[in-house]
Each structure stands twice: as C-alpha cells, then as structure tokens.
Design a protein around this motif. Sequence first.
Motif, PDB file in Angstrom:
ATOM      1  N   GLU A 130      -1.386   6.735  -0.425  1.00 29.59           N
ATOM      2  CA  GLU A 130      -0.374   5.683  -0.526  1.00 29.59           C
ATOM      3  C   GLU A 130       0.633   6.001  -1.629  1.00 29.59           C
ATOM      4  OE1 GLU A 130      -1.669   1.903  -2.241  1.00 29.59           O
ATOM      5  OE2 GLU A 130      -3.446   2.900  -3.063  1.00 29.59           O
ATOM      6  N   VAL A 134       4.114   2.324   0.900  1.00 27.90           N
ATOM      7  CA  VAL A 134       3.352   2.412   2.151  1.00 27.90           C
ATOM      8  C   VAL A 134       1.973   3.005   1.896  1.00 27.90           C
ATOM      9  CG1 VAL A 134       5.328   2.557   3.733  1.00 27.90           C
ATOM     10  CG2 VAL A 134       4.505   4.628   2.584  1.00 27.90           C
ATOM     11  N   PHE A 136      -1.525   4.983   4.207  1.00 30.55           N
ATOM     12  CA  PHE A 136      -1.979   5.621   5.441  1.00 30.55           C
ATOM     13  C   PHE A 136      -3.442   6.036   5.298  1.00 30.55           C
ATOM     14  CE2 PHE A 136       2.422   6.705   4.531  1.00 30.55           C
ATOM     15  CZ  PHE A 136       3.096   6.397   5.709  1.00 30.55           C
ATOM     16  N   PHE A 156      -1.590   3.497   9.868  1.00 31.57           N
ATOM     17  CA  PHE A 156      -0.598   2.937   8.935  1.00 31.57           C
ATOM     18  C   PHE A 156      -1.103   1.599   8.419  1.00 31.57           C
ATOM     19  CE2 PHE A 156       3.191   0.197   8.268  1.00 31.57           C
ATOM     20  CZ  PHE A 156       3.787   0.910   7.239  1.00 31.57           C
ATOM     21  N   TYR A 186      -2.706  -2.275  12.158  1.00 36.33           N
ATOM     22  CA  TYR A 186      -2.209  -1.242  13.067  1.00 36.33           C
ATOM     23  C   TYR A 186      -3.375  -0.643  13.848  1.00 36.33           C
ATOM     24  CZ  TYR A 186       0.641   2.688  14.655  1.00 36.33           C
ATOM     25  OH  TYR A 186       1.327   3.601  15.424  1.00 36.33           O
ATOM     26  N   ALA A 194       0.154   6.751  14.345  1.00 35.84           N
ATOM     27  CA  ALA A 194       1.455   6.678  13.676  1.00 35.84           C
ATOM     28  C   ALA A 194       1.966   8.065  13.318  1.00 35.84           C
ATOM     29  CB  ALA A 194       1.350   5.810  12.429  1.00 35.84           C
ATOM     30  N   THR A 302       5.882  -3.902  12.781  1.00 38.69           N
ATOM     31  CA  THR A 302       5.787  -2.565  12.193  1.00 38.69           C
ATOM     32  C   THR A 302       6.781  -1.626  12.859  1.00 38.69           C
ATOM     33  OG1 THR A 302       3.446  -2.787  11.627  1.00 38.69           O
ATOM     34  CG2 THR A 302       4.266  -0.555  11.902  1.00 38.69           C
ATOM     35  N   ILE A 304       7.478   2.563  13.183  1.00 36.50           N
ATOM     36  CA  ILE A 304       6.932   3.901  12.952  1.00 36.50           C
ATOM     37  C   ILE A 304       8.004   4.908  13.340  1.00 36.50           C
ATOM     38  CG2 ILE A 304       5.115   5.562  13.529  1.00 36.50           C
ATOM     39  CD1 ILE A 304       4.049   3.146  12.047  1.00 36.50           C
ATOM     40  N   GLY A 339       5.980   8.279   9.176  1.00 34.63           N
ATOM     41  CA  GLY A 339       5.713   7.136   8.312  1.00 34.63           C
ATOM     42  C   GLY A 339       6.068   5.835   8.992  1.00 34.63           C
ATOM     43  N   GLY A 340       6.147   4.797   8.180  1.00 32.35           N
ATOM     44  CA  GLY A 340       6.377   3.491   8.761  1.00 32.35           C
ATOM     45  C   GLY A 340       7.001   2.505   7.798  1.00 32.35           C
TER      46      GLY A 340
END
Length: 377
Positions: A130, A134, A136, A156, A186, A194, A302, A304, A339-340
């Motif tokens: 992280e 964000v 992951f 994500f 997610y 993602a 969200t 992506i 990413g997102g």
Amino acid sequence: MKKFIINCLCAGVLSGSALAAAAQAPLSVSLHNPAGVAGGLVEVDYAMVAAQWAPLGKGSFKVLNTATGKEVPYQVLTEGTGQPVKILLDVPLKAGASTTIRFVAGKPAPVAAKTYGRYVPERKDDFAWENNRVAFRMYGKALEATPKEMAYGVDFWNKRTENLVINKWYKRTNYHKDDGDGLDYYHVGLTLGAGGIAPYLQDSIWFSRNYTGHRTLDSGPLRTSFELSYDAWQVSGKPVTVTKTVSLDAHAQLSKMQVRYSQSLPVAIGIIKRKDPGTILLQEANGVMGYWEPQHGADGTTGIGCIVLAPVKEMKVEKGHVLAVAATDGNGAITYYTGGAWDKAGLIKNADQWFRYLQEQAERLRQPVTAKIIQKK
C-alpha cells in the motif's frame, strides 16, 4: 633555500586543503519535467552522484530544494542488490517545469512512511502492499487449499485514509466492513482481478497458480518493492515459469509490474468485468485501458486501470474481462502499470476523472523527469 622549501610545503598544504574542501562542497543537480503533466517521484542515479560528490558514500546527506531552501524527502533504493542503486526524491514538478536540488553533508530529517508491504502468513500467504492512497494484495500458495476462497489475480482494497492500514485491517474480525477508513469489497475470484497478467494463446487465458516464493527488495518510506515467483505450469503444452517484480510509490494510484516469463509469449493484462453496466476506456495507441465499475451499493464505486508501455496488439471486452493483449520482449519480459481509485476516497470521483488520470500518467511515464549535474558550490 630553506625558506623556499617551507613556502612550497605551505602552498602544497593549502592546495590540498582547497581540494579537500572542493570535494566536500555541495553538489547541484538540475531536474526537468518534459511532460505536459505534473511529474511524480524522481529517480536519480546513485552512481552518477557518487562519481561527482565524494561525501555520498561516506556518511549521511541531505537534499535541499534551492528555490525554497527546504529539505527534499528521499529514499536510497537498493532494488534487492544490497548496494545503493538510485535515490528516489519526493520533489513535485509541474508540467514543463525545472528546479535545482543540492546535495549537502548532514543528517536528513526523518521521512514519514508513505508506503509499506509485507508477506502475510497469518492470512494464507497473502502479499499485501500500500501507499498513502491505495492498497493491493496478491495471493499465495496456502489459499489453494481453500477452493471456495481461491483467487488468482490482483486484489484492490478500497481505502480512504492516508494512513497505512494493512496491519490494522488484518487484525480486524471483518475488513469487508467499512469502519471509517475503507474496506475490501473488490471481488477477484478465478480471474485476473485488478490488472493481473497471464499468457494468452489459442484465444485462451492460461492462468498460473498462486505465488510460491517472495522477496522484499525495498521497503519504504517512498517506495516499496518486492518480487514474487511462481512454480511452472503448462501453457499450451509447454512448461512456463514467471517472476513478478512489483513496486508502489508514495502518492501514486498505480503499481509498477515488471514481469519476466521463462520464454517469449503473447500475454493478456486484464480487469474483471462486472455484470452490470460500467464505463470502459480502450486506447490501444497509447496503451491505456480503464474501467469505471457499476456502483457497489452503499460501498461506492471502484475504478481500475492499466498502462502498458509495450506496443498493444488489441484491447477488447472478452472472457469476463476488459483485456489488453500484448507480447513480451525477446527475454520474456514486459512492464506495465495497474491500479485503482475509489470515489469515496475523494480524490477521483467519476469515470472522466479516472480516465484523465490514466492518460496523464501514461504521458508522464513516457517522459520521465531528467536529472543533470550542473555545478558544485
């Protein structure tokens, strides 16, 4: 005769002192952002600076912004080699802007950690990472023993705080519920999630199993990077292995993915597509693929996205994914970013903003900030 010798010796001492002082003098480096968008963190080659500035390898140092006089936060990167390779600087540059930084001897101010990542054995071999925007995770071998939870791709996490949350969330009884700083809603499952990647042959996605080996390369405060390795699996009748090097910088929405297969292959980079309508951006020419999902009830929405720096053969919506099809180079390698964003985080609130962010980042990545030594003072 004696007086002449003494004078020569004194001159030699003074000359040596002057040389020593010159070697210790601050080193100035010019930075320039050639892109038409704001730059991100700046990489400076460690060896380039060390060759011109002796104090670099002998003790602590500070980096100053000459325009403001303030310290520039930095991190020395080893990229898993055990030796300094790069200096990562947190010095924002506007579109087309230039600035000068100065390396000086001295103890730098502490840099607050804005990135973090770790192996999570207590949650079935997850690897989570992280930054201040964000978060992951990717899945390890232990998850394969629980078929109902099994997942392949990139996950994500929807966070809405600049604080680092990984350790806190793994201690929660339920991190699928928002307690004020976000949640994990997610869904990945048996997909690329993602922005995962897999070989793409015979119009099929050849999923690997989950990673079996991990190694941390750099650990914050401005960049966290790590390496994941995978056991061989069959791809169209041939055994294939892969190693993925993942890095995430402070302030970024996207992770960098450097992927190396054991052979050259066509590959697909994919985003799982939901059943309800969302908004999709496919720009093959500049390697930008974006997806703004349908709203997930009270949880929000969200986005992506992926940026592929290699030539993209095609982008399409197929096999339950939004896909970018490309190929590795002759060494089996390919680099991309994934990413997102989450509308409830407040920075990117709709599809237009998300797609614009991806397009701007693609431009920035193709025109990175340059660094040039200009003088010593």
